[in-house]
Enzyme design. Structure first.
Site, PDB file in Angstrom:
ATOM      1  N   GLY A 216      31.828  34.381  26.493  1.00 33.96           N
ATOM      2  CA  GLY A 216      31.356  35.600  27.127  1.00 33.96           C
ATOM      3  C   GLY A 216      29.851  35.629  27.266  1.00 33.96           C
ATOM      4  O   GLY A 216      29.181  34.585  27.235  1.00 33.96           O
ATOM      5  N   PRO A 218      25.772  36.641  26.229  1.00 29.31           N
ATOM      6  CA  PRO A 218      25.012  36.301  25.021  1.00 29.31           C
ATOM      7  C   PRO A 218      25.415  37.093  23.774  1.00 29.31           C
ATOM      8  O   PRO A 218      25.272  36.600  22.659  1.00 29.31           O
ATOM      9  CB  PRO A 218      23.561  36.588  25.428  1.00 29.31           C
ATOM     10  N   VAL A 220      28.304  37.657  22.644  1.00 31.84           N
ATOM     11  CA  VAL A 220      29.346  36.930  21.917  1.00 31.84           C
ATOM     12  C   VAL A 220      28.722  35.888  20.994  1.00 31.84           C
ATOM     13  O   VAL A 220      29.085  35.766  19.817  1.00 31.84           O
ATOM     14  CB  VAL A 220      30.331  36.280  22.902  1.00 31.84           C
ATOM     15  N   GLU A 259      20.902  20.636  19.191  1.00 29.55           N
ATOM     16  CA  GLU A 259      20.721  19.525  20.125  1.00 29.55           C
ATOM     17  C   GLU A 259      20.213  20.163  21.408  1.00 29.55           C
ATOM     18  O   GLU A 259      20.962  20.823  22.126  1.00 29.55           O
ATOM     19  CB  GLU A 259      22.044  18.787  20.342  1.00 29.55           C
TER      20      GLU A 259
END
Length: 487
Positions: A216, A218, A220, A259
């Site tokens: 969803g 941000p 979430v 990463e």
């Protein structure tokens, strides 16, 4: 494929649940048309996923599974990925714009390789084993000790859109091999492909709660990262969002592996065979339309070879086919969204305004009015400190700059905030010697030989924290316990 598209839902505690959040439109980047409308996860679904993962790790069936059994499940998942190769590659072409010629490697073969490596790692344990005796000690009294390597706990695995299954293999593969439970958070741009992948996780037979899927806006991600149920966060994405992840995780002091981005150098040493180096170098920044964190987008060439290198590059880039990802002849598909293409065009406009030359590309391909296509582009006439030579564009745009000596080439290669990936062209011994001077998590020599499952991926600086893949990546998912007793 239509069946897969219609079934994008949350996966929570072994059940598929339709979200209660606002609907997210999945857009075909080749046409700009809507593929599906999927309700996002609401706070209640996120909370349920976190609870399920916590229970699975603390006391569920998953917590009692032996390492060899975890490895067997990972191997089963690898088999299922291979069996569903064609559907996954087609779905990646439709949802992400990945050309079907490169889709099998990017979305199936690499994940299979990683899952199989982690399956073996699960059975064998980390390099020093799940239990490692220490030598006897006699100060102040004789005593014995051992180190126990135990799973870190509940892992939030947050993946980007460009290679969601491969990123899931690196994150879920390591976490599940170690015995962690997981909450997978996928990009809203990759809901369909990630959902199809998780259906294979279900079919492989992982116990309830071991893998959960939410997605969803941000909010979430924020709920998952801040949750006290989560012990570790593994995130792939941009440095700006990575910084936010660190901030969100700080109050609960959980482990974070990031990463992040790259602006990776591609160094051509004097005497390099340009007929070999140019095509491979061009493909390294145009493959997947440049939407790869490890793309080597800054090429450094000896001043004496600069003109020839540019001429060869222009000729090769003009030969690349941009177009329908479903065509086997296509090398470059579209960028992921219209907004992203506009952002990239802004970089190019600012570079031109500052005096840059664009000998090839830089525009929207003729005849491809639908979708979010961009021509493969070469930029010259900019200094190393220029914005377009320093910032990650995530697009098929390469910068070529001359250097006058190896010391200057080293300085230029390292004079960037990222340090994820690099490549060096030249006689092997000389290229290796130069590669030792480059600050980078990975350095390939003369193009390398493809991603290895037993090698780590990651880098310092704005490229992240920690490693993924290989022994170093596997060890990220463990905590170490020291046990000691007197003799």
């Amino acid at each position: 494929m239509t069946t897969v598209i219609s079934q994008a839902e949350n996966y929570v505690d072994g059940r598929w649940i339709t979200g209660d959040g606002e609907s997210i439109a999945s857009i075909n980047p080749s046409t700009g048309r809507q593929l599906a409308l999927t309700p996002a996860s609401a706070p209640a679904q996120v909370a349920a996923a976190l609870t399920a993962a916590r229970h699975a790790f603390d006391e569920g069936e998953w917590s009692r599974l032996a390492p060899a059994d975890r490895g067997a499940l990972l191997n089963r998942l690898a088999v299922l990925l291979e069996e569903h190769r064609d559907e996954l590659v087609e779905l990646a072409a439709v949802e992400l714009g990945t050309p079907i010629g490169s889709g099998p490697t990017q979305h199936v073969d690499l994940p299979v390789k990683y899952f199989r490596w982690f399956a073996t790692a699960a059975a064998n344990g980390p390099r020093d084993g799940y239990e490692q005796p220490l030598p006897l000690d006699h100060d102040p009294i004789s005593n014995s000790s051992m180190l126990l390597r135990e799973p870190a706990g509940v892992v939030a695995a947050i993946v980007a859109y460009n290679a969601p299954i491969t990123m899931s293999a690196l994150k879920l593969g390591g976490a599940l091999a170690a015995g962690c439970s997981t909450v997978l958070v996928t990009s809203p741009k990759a809901i369909l492909l990630t959902s199809a992948f998780v259906r294979l996780v279900e079919e492989a037979g992982f116990p309830r709660g071991a893998v959960n899927l939410v997605f969803g806006p941000p909010e979430v991600t924020r709920l998952v990262v801040q949750a006290p149920e989560v012990d570790m966060v593994s995130f792939t994405g941009s440095p700006s969002v990575g910084s936010i992840i660190l901030t969100l995780a700080a109050p609960t002091l959980k482990k974070v592996v990031l990463e992040l981005g790259g602006k990776s150098p591609n160094i051509v040493l004097p005497g390099t065979d340009l007929s070999r180096a140019v095509p491979a170098s061009a493909l390294r920044f145009t493959r997947n339309s440049g939407q790869a964190c490890g793309a080597t987008t800054r090429t450094l060439v000896p001043q004496a070879d600069f003109d020839e290198y540019v001429e060869r590059s222009v000729e090769f880039l003009r030969s690349l086919t941009v177009g329908d990802p479903m065509s086997p002849d296509t090398v470059l598909g579209p960028l992921i969204t219209a907004e992203h293409r506009v952002d990239v065009e802004g970089f190019l406009a600012r570079a031109r305004a500052a005096g840059a030359q664009i000998p090839v590309g830089g525009g929207r391909p003729a005849g491809l009015d639908e979708g979010f296509f961009l021509e493969p582009t070469l930029v010259t006439g900019v200094p190393n400190e220029a914005e377009i030579a320093q910032e990650e564009l995530f697009a098929p745009v390469g910068v070529v700059m001359p250097y006058t000596g190896l010391d200057e080439a080293v300085r230029m290669a390292n004079d960037v905030k990222y340090a994820l990936n690099a490549n060096v062209w030249g006689p092997t011994a000389e290229a290796i010697a130069f590669g030792r001077r480059v600050r980078s998590g990975t350095v390939t020599i003369n193009g390398g030989a493809g991603m290895r499952a037993d090698a780590p991926w990651g880098g310092p600086g704005f490229s992240g924290i920690g490693r993924e893949g290989g022994e170093e990546g596997f060890r990220e998912f463990f905590e170490v316990k020291h046990m000691q007793w007197p003799l």
